[in-house]
Design an enzyme around this catalytic site. Sequence first.
Site, PDB file in Angstrom:
ATOM      1  N   SER A   1      -9.816   1.698   2.663  1.00 34.95           N
ATOM      2  CA  SER A   1      -8.962   2.496   1.803  1.00 34.95           C
ATOM      3  C   SER A   1      -7.880   1.695   1.088  1.00 34.95           C
ATOM      4  CB  SER A   1      -8.305   3.611   2.623  1.00 34.95           C
ATOM      5  OG  SER A   1      -7.397   3.063   3.569  1.00 34.95           O
TER       6      SER A   1
ATOM      7  N   LYS B   1       0.847  -1.202   0.000  1.00 32.64           N
ATOM      8  CA  LYS B   1       0.000   0.000   0.000  1.00 32.64           C
ATOM      9  C   LYS B   1       0.878   1.246   0.000  1.00 32.64           C
ATOM     10  CE  LYS B   1      -3.968   1.989   2.514  1.00 32.64           C
ATOM     11  NZ  LYS B   1      -4.877   1.802   3.670  1.00 32.64           N
TER      12      LYS B   1
ATOM     13  N   SER C   1      -9.892  -0.494   6.853  1.00 35.97           N
ATOM     14  CA  SER C   1      -9.328  -0.366   5.514  1.00 35.97           C
ATOM     15  C   SER C   1      -8.646  -1.600   4.944  1.00 35.97           C
ATOM     16  CB  SER C   1      -8.366   0.806   5.466  1.00 35.97           C
ATOM     17  OG  SER C   1      -9.120   1.980   5.371  1.00 35.97           O
TER      18      SER C   1
END
Length: 425
Positions: free
Chosen positions: A104, A29, A128
């Site tokens: 997210s 990420k 997330s």
Amino acid sequence: MKNINSFITRIDSKGSKKGPLRGCTVAIKDNISTKGIRTTCGSAMLKDYIPPYDATVVEKIKAAGATIVGKTNMDEFGMGTTTETSYFGPTLNPHNEDLVAGGSSGGSAAAVASGEAMFSLGTDTGGSIRCPAAFCGVVGIKPTYGLVSRYGLIAYANSLEQIGPIARTVEDAAKLLDVIAGVDVKDSTSLDIGKGGKYAKYASGEVDGMTVGVPVELIKGMDKNVLEPFESSMEQMKEKGCTIKEITLPSLEKAVAAYYIIAMSEASSNLARYDGVRYGVASGFGGDWNQMFSASREIGFGKEVKRRILLGTYALSAGYQDRYYAKAQRVKAWVRKEFENAFKEIEVVASPTMPVLPFKLGEGEKDPLKMYLSDSNTVPVNLAGLPAISIPAEWDKDSGPVGVQFVGARFQEKKLIRAASSIER
Ligand code: GLN
């Protein structure tokens, strides 16, 4: 297939020939620092930022022999539930391109679901990892607060967040957790739980008559497309000798409100460093320092981030701190206490991961409050600092996978892995 936009930056690297992850591809990420590789947090503010060091989890993954294939798309600074707040555009759901991938960590979940990577790392401040895992039909683990080092993670709300694995199977997710877990002198909130670890061996499908609690607060008013697959997963566990008990945790009804006050307050403080001088894009605007900072923040941050900085600053301001921030902290303690009490009688808590099926692209923009409310089942876990896993249950014929979440007591990841593997297909 269209470009589902899972990656912000692709990397052409080679793993080593040794280690438990040799031959494996991992996507990271884009809020986790990678030395020499730009790390944007999905924001224009950091679009050219190149960290001078690796996060501890990245060092560990490299040492385990994996090949890092790219940095994944995400909601700007982790603020969102759909990956649509990214400066780099939304990530599409690999199962249906009209839907969002969740957020997210949408890019990380979509990269695994579409086969672009075998494993990925996400971060979970309020869901997330679990939300995009649920929407994309993959497995995601949010570790106990303190199990995994946050050194090198660019903070959104540091009292709530953890880095965790996403993979296609429970066993794979547990394998990656084995690699990244452990105390780190560079993160004083990381905890030493001794040898612990060795999670993968618990993904055997055996549950040994576990007691599972289902909080009424996390299933009432739920979409039937989500509830039915959840109930059939619970039936499967019963057939394996588990006891399913309805429980009540009234504090969970206040969790979303408390979470957003705490998360936004911490964000307003963490994001103060982006002034275009020390960090972030510079506006090039002359003026005095105040005007210069404002101009840089005006062009660097997107709408959702600005909204949260404003609300967080308000919640912390003189005269309101007691009314909002202090009260939210009391709710946090209440949630933690209620979970602790529940775990005296049950081993894991189960619920649908998300109260709804994946949103259509564009839906979130219209109604931010609806997005916040859809975090109802994930945020209590972060307030309480507990571990949780999301695993795909049945698949809805139109919108694909439906996620089931298990929550455990602190450092009881092995129980989650057991429970999840018992319903894995
Ligand atoms: N949807 C939640 C939020 O917007 C959770 C995000 C996260 O876990 N990073 O804050």
